[in-house]
Design an enzyme around this catalytic site. Sequence first.
Site, short mmCIF file in Angstrom:
data_model
loop_
_atom_site.label_atom_id
_atom_site.label_comp_id
_atom_site.label_asym_id
_atom_site.label_seq_id
_atom_site.Cartn_x
_atom_site.Cartn_y
_atom_site.Cartn_z
N GLY A 191 0.77 -1.24 0.00
CA GLY A 191 0.00 0.00 0.00
C GLY A 191 0.79 1.28 0.00
O GLY A 191 0.22 2.36 -0.22
N PRO A 196 5.02 -4.95 -0.34
CA PRO A 196 4.99 -3.80 -1.24
C PRO A 196 4.99 -4.22 -2.71
O PRO A 196 5.62 -5.22 -3.08
CB PRO A 196 6.29 -3.06 -0.90
N ARG A 215 3.71 -1.50 -5.59
CA ARG A 215 3.88 -0.21 -6.27
C ARG A 215 5.16 0.52 -5.85
O ARG A 215 5.89 1.04 -6.70
CB ARG A 215 2.68 0.67 -5.93
N ARG A 233 -4.36 2.43 -16.33
CA ARG A 233 -4.61 3.20 -15.10
C ARG A 233 -5.34 4.53 -15.33
O ARG A 233 -6.29 4.83 -14.60
CB ARG A 233 -3.30 3.43 -14.33
N TYR A 247 -8.84 4.47 -13.49
CA TYR A 247 -8.89 5.18 -12.20
C TYR A 247 -8.78 6.70 -12.35
O TYR A 247 -8.62 7.39 -11.35
CB TYR A 247 -7.73 4.75 -11.29
N CYS A 302 -10.87 2.08 -29.58
CA CYS A 302 -12.20 2.65 -29.85
C CYS A 302 -13.02 2.80 -28.58
O CYS A 302 -14.02 2.11 -28.38
CB CYS A 302 -12.93 1.74 -30.84
N GLU A 303 -12.55 3.65 -27.70
CA GLU A 303 -13.24 3.95 -26.43
C GLU A 303 -12.88 5.39 -26.07
O GLU A 303 -11.70 5.76 -26.13
CB GLU A 303 -12.71 3.06 -25.29
N TYR A 338 1.59 -2.07 -12.10
CA TYR A 338 0.23 -2.12 -12.64
C TYR A 338 0.14 -1.51 -14.04
O TYR A 338 -0.86 -0.93 -14.42
CB TYR A 338 -0.76 -1.45 -11.66
N1 LLP Z 1 -0.92 -7.33 -0.89
C1 LLP Z 1 -2.17 -7.58 -1.34
C2 LLP Z 1 -2.94 -8.67 -0.72
C3 LLP Z 1 -2.71 -6.82 -2.39
O1 LLP Z 1 -3.94 -7.08 -2.83
C4 LLP Z 1 -1.91 -5.79 -2.97
C5 LLP Z 1 -2.45 -4.97 -4.06
C6 LLP Z 1 -0.62 -5.58 -2.49
C7 LLP Z 1 -0.15 -6.36 -1.44
C8 LLP Z 1 0.30 -4.55 -3.07
O2 LLP Z 1 -0.13 -3.26 -2.85
P1 LLP Z 1 0.81 -2.02 -3.30
O3 LLP Z 1 2.03 -2.02 -2.41
O4 LLP Z 1 1.16 -2.21 -4.70
O5 LLP Z 1 -0.04 -0.84 -3.08
N2 LLP Z 1 -4.28 -1.77 -9.97
C9 LLP Z 1 -4.27 -0.74 -8.95
C10 LLP Z 1 -3.69 -1.24 -7.66
C11 LLP Z 1 -4.40 -2.45 -7.12
C12 LLP Z 1 -3.71 -3.06 -5.90
C13 LLP Z 1 -4.26 -4.40 -5.61
N3 LLP Z 1 -3.66 -5.05 -4.47
C14 LLP Z 1 -3.54 0.48 -9.48
O6 LLP Z 1 -3.03 0.45 -10.61
O7 LLP Z 1 -3.48 1.50 -8.80
#
Ligand code: LLP
Length: 427
Positions: free
Chosen positions: A253, A287, A289, A325, A329, A355-356, A385
């Site tokens: 996150g 982690p 992202r 993205r 979003y 085509c969107e 992502y």
């Molecule tokens: N752990 C679990 C169980 C998760 O579902 C996720 C992400 C992470 C870790 C990693 O989270 P991060 O550190 O990357 O924030 N597609 C979206 C993001 C979806 C995240 C889904 N789960 C985007 O492009 O912003």
Amino acid sequence: MIRIPTLPSAEQSFFYRNGRLTVDGVALDDLVERFGSPLYVYSGASIRTAYAAITQSLRGLPLQVCYAVKANSNLHILKLLSSLGAGCDLVSYGEWRRAELAKVPQGRRVLSGVAKTAKELEALFKHKFAGVYSIHVESAMEFELIILMANALKREVRVAFRYNPDVDARTLDKISTGRKKDKFGLTREEILDLAITYGDDDFVRIEGLSIHIGSQITNLKPYDHAFERLADLKTELESHLGRALSYVDLGGGIGVRYRDEHPISLARYASLVKKHFRKVPRILIEPGRSLLASAGALVSEVVYSKERGANRTVILDAGMNDLVRPALYDAYHEIAPLKQDGSKPVKWDVVGGICESTDYFAKSRMLALEGLPGERVAILSSGAYGFSMSSTYNSRPRVAEVLVDRGKVKLIRKRETFQDLVKHENF
Ligand code: LLP
């Protein structure tokens, strides 16, 4: 002057040298000449620096980073992170197979996911401990299935309950996962009920608790809140089990700077972890992202441009199928021309060829572009992502991926071909 986003304390990997945008000093233009356009380009240095920033901030703790493979699941990226000591957070059997191929040690893998099927679990149960350190259980039905299966097959597995702490991560609604209304995990009551009903099974050992409250989090308060609830539940669960749990998994996150966000201080994140989990034998974080986003860019070429009065639109050869993205979003990604030639920035809508109407990368963006065919841009902060969410929509083969690491340029995924698109169709 183009601002280029960086990770907290990470070195900047995309920069101009002699008017040419480079990745760690290698001109992106040269990479496109060699590998074609559009092209995903990653910096190994950026990944290494981001990994070091996180692990150094949390040093002194019994930490295991389990990289969230969904952010970017290329095998070379997994191998690189594994060589640094990372394990992985897997959310499907497919991701598990990737971890096998990349030889990520089994003791550093966890398996999450709300829809692990009986078939997938059965395939995993052929392996010792289901081929992972622990399975993160997301529902009562899943837990009951695991108990049945482990006992029938006489296989030992470790599990953790994924706790939904009902905390708002104060991020985009679409990437929040820790509120009651979100589909993820189990409530406190459900977890305690399961522990009371099943206690310690002969084959299924409850070893931990995990959370993941959302993505792109730029405020520490939700973490503090969630950690506090997790620590409380841990104490209660341990008293029911009559023994200590061996780990907590704090999820991912950690947000990055796409535009003007202020990423959280990793030192303050570390202080929070220490405040709540000082005596836990093992602490996992997941982690995705924060390790990959700033390390990647999608490089693309102008196909055409149009001017209607004051409205200018530049059309790229990349589309929402390559980087979804912004379309999904409304996410902001910095766009940087590959050449800095002193031309005056003007306002552009930057779109793809799908085509969107939602197929865009930027709206009303000041860019030093003329809108001429062949001009090139980099859509920055696309390492997480980006490719992993790409598709072949509109029958567009997926693009190639290149990793620049320690002075070496490596094609880590070939461009798909038309044959790849149709090979599974019985025609
Ligand atoms: N752990 C679990 C169980 C998760 O579902 C996720 C992400 C992470 C870790 C990693 O989270 P991060 O550190 O990357 O924030 N597609 C979206 C993001 C979806 C995240 C889904 N789960 C985007 O492009 O912003």
